[in-house]
Write an enzyme that holds these catalytic residues in place. Structure first.
Site: not given
Ligand code: ARG
Length: 483
Positions: A159, A280, A286, A293
């Site tokens: 979970h 970024s 970043k 992804e």
């Protein structure tokens, strides 16, 4: 232009409307199948000559023409006319230019219905072999990595809440197990595709004395298809393949989802090497996991391709229907997609490293040893439910004092239940917790060693199965040298 039309087809018209040709042509897509198409024609030619349906001189001319086309294709110089319906007609038109009328003999006892089925079988077989080879190497790499990361510990999650301490090796083996099942699925797809469709003609066979077994042997299939009416409408082998790729990419996407989370400051278990992290354009600090992804994102395309294939076939009556040509875009996209994801996993997973201190901290500052404590009480003879309640009370007490389980003193524990002795409390150390797991399939060291061994076996099996597949380059070489 070699259009599949006769005066019977064209009766009453001034020729095929150019917009209809544009709408119906698959050449822009299926020109990618030039290797498969040429190999199929070379094997068919070999058979026609063998059974006496092709004069030797014509066979020689056609063989030379097909080999010349292959050389142009290999050099990236294939120059198909744009106004053909598909790759099959484009090859025939090209041969007609080169050798004249004898080119018309090549389509003896053949239809584009069985021809396209053959091209697709050869394509799917080739792609499955290439994917299986990469998959075998990746499973091997996961096994080696697991071997190297046996003493890195972090919490397993259920979970998405911290659950029980595990080793990084165990986590890696979990993904290895998924990819090993995928290797089995590709092996299944390879067995499904392993039958020659060519030789059934348009749908019902031929009155000419062809030898399907000769073509079968030349193309390295282990059997010929059973029934022509089924064969020309069969895309089951392609569905098995797009399913296998979809599930593989879903597994890649789940691995990516874990890596993306574990590389956040919030989890902090993983670090991305600069070579695989993107930046970024605005935020100078970043370091983003774009590669993972994108792997997760690309699984959507695999699923879309699979659904598109299923939907194309759904509801079709028996036999060949032109609807089936719509299999081309999703099918041809699938192999390069799967290979690009596997290649990127092989490049990037080794460049993801564990922060063992941060990982261990997540265990020490939490309550993930609770189940082990309960089991330690069970070993002392307590019923599990009683032990479970006792540990629950201990966790409550620790939380009340704002302490992690590892910081609870033996005295405080014994106040909750006298069964919490030194031996029981040893499993507050996550290392002990992991080391005490003894069941098959667990995170315990012996179980993980067995998992690593099983993954190595799976990798070996995948590579061996891939190596058994006759590859297009090899087939061409043989057909060229021995017409
Ligand atoms: N381009 C067609 C396809 O890809 C080849 C088969 C055409 N057959 C036909 N009867 N029109 O499916």
């Amino acid at each position: 232009m070699t259009i599949a039309r006769t005066s019977a087809t064209a009766a009453g018209s001034g020729g095929l409307h150019p917009d209809v040709l544009t709408f119906s042509s698959s050449l822009s897509l299926d020109r990618a199948l030039w290797r498969e198409d040429l190999i199929g024609s070379l094997a068919h030619l070999s058979m026609l000559q063998k059974v006496g349906l092709m004069p030797a001189a014509d066979a020689r001319a056609l063989h030379a023409g097909l080999c010349a086309l292959w050389a142009e294709g290999a050099a990236g110089k294939l120059d198909f006319p744009e106004d053909e319906e598909d790759v099959h007609m484009a090859v025939e038109a090209d041969l007609a230019r080169r050798v004249g009328e004898p080119a018309g003999r090549l389509h003896t006892a053949r239809s584009r219905n069985d021809q396209v089925a053959l091209d697709l079988h050869l394509h799917v077989r080739e792609q499955c072999a290439a994917v299986l080879e990469l998959l075998g190497s990746f499973i091997d790499e996961l096994a080696s990595r697991a071997e190297a990361e046996r003493d890195v510990l972090f919490p397993a999650y259920t979970h998405r809440q911290r659950a029980i301490p595990i080793s990084a090796a165990y986590w890696l083996c979990a993904y290895g197990a998924m990819f090993a099942r995928d290797a089995d699925t590709f092996t299944f797809a390879l067995n499904q595709v392993d039958q020659l469709p060519l030789g059934v003609g348009a749908i019902a066979g031929t009155s000419l004395p062809i030898d399907r077994d000769h073509v079968r042997a030349r193309l390295g299939f282990s059997r010929v298809s059973l029934n022509g009416l089924d064969t020309v409408g069969n895309r089951d082998f392609a569905l098995d393949y797009t399913y296998a790729v979809t599930r593989l990419l879903i597994h890649a996407s789940r691995l990516s989802a874990d890596i993306i989370d574990f590389a956040t400051a919030e989890f902090g278990f993983l670090k991305l090497d600069g070579a695989i992290a993107c930046g970024s354009s605005m935020m100078p600090q970043k370091k983003n996991p774009d590669v993972f992804e994108l792997i997760r994102g690309k699984s959507a395309r695999a699923l879309g391709n699979h659904v598109s294939m299923l939907t194309t076939v759904k509801g079709l009556p028996g036999g060949y229907l032109r609807d089936l040509q719509e299999d081309r875009a999703p099918l041809l996209d699938t192999g390069p997609l799967a290979r690009s994801v596997l290649e990127m996993l092989r490049l990037s997973v080794p460049r993801v490293t564990f922060d063992r201190e941060r990982a261990k901290q997540a265990l020490v500052e939490d309550y993930t040893q609770a189940t082990d404590l309960a089991e330690a009480l069970v070993k002392k003879g307590l019923p599990f439910r009683t032990a479970y309640q006792a540990v629950g009370a201990l966790v409550m007490k620790a939380k009340g004092q704002n302490l992690p389980l590892a910081k609870v003193t033996p005295e405080a524990a014994r106040e909750v239940n006298p069964a919490f002795d030194a031996e029981v409390l040893q499993c507050l150390d996550p290392l002990t917790s992991v080391a005490r797991k003894v069941s098959a399939g667990s995170t315990g060291p012996a179980a993980v060693a067995a998992q690593i061994a099983a993954l190595r076996e799976a990798a070996k099996g995948a590579k061996e199965r891939a190596a058994k597949v006759p590859r297009l380059e090899t087939l061409f070489k043989t057909l060229k040298e021995t017409p």
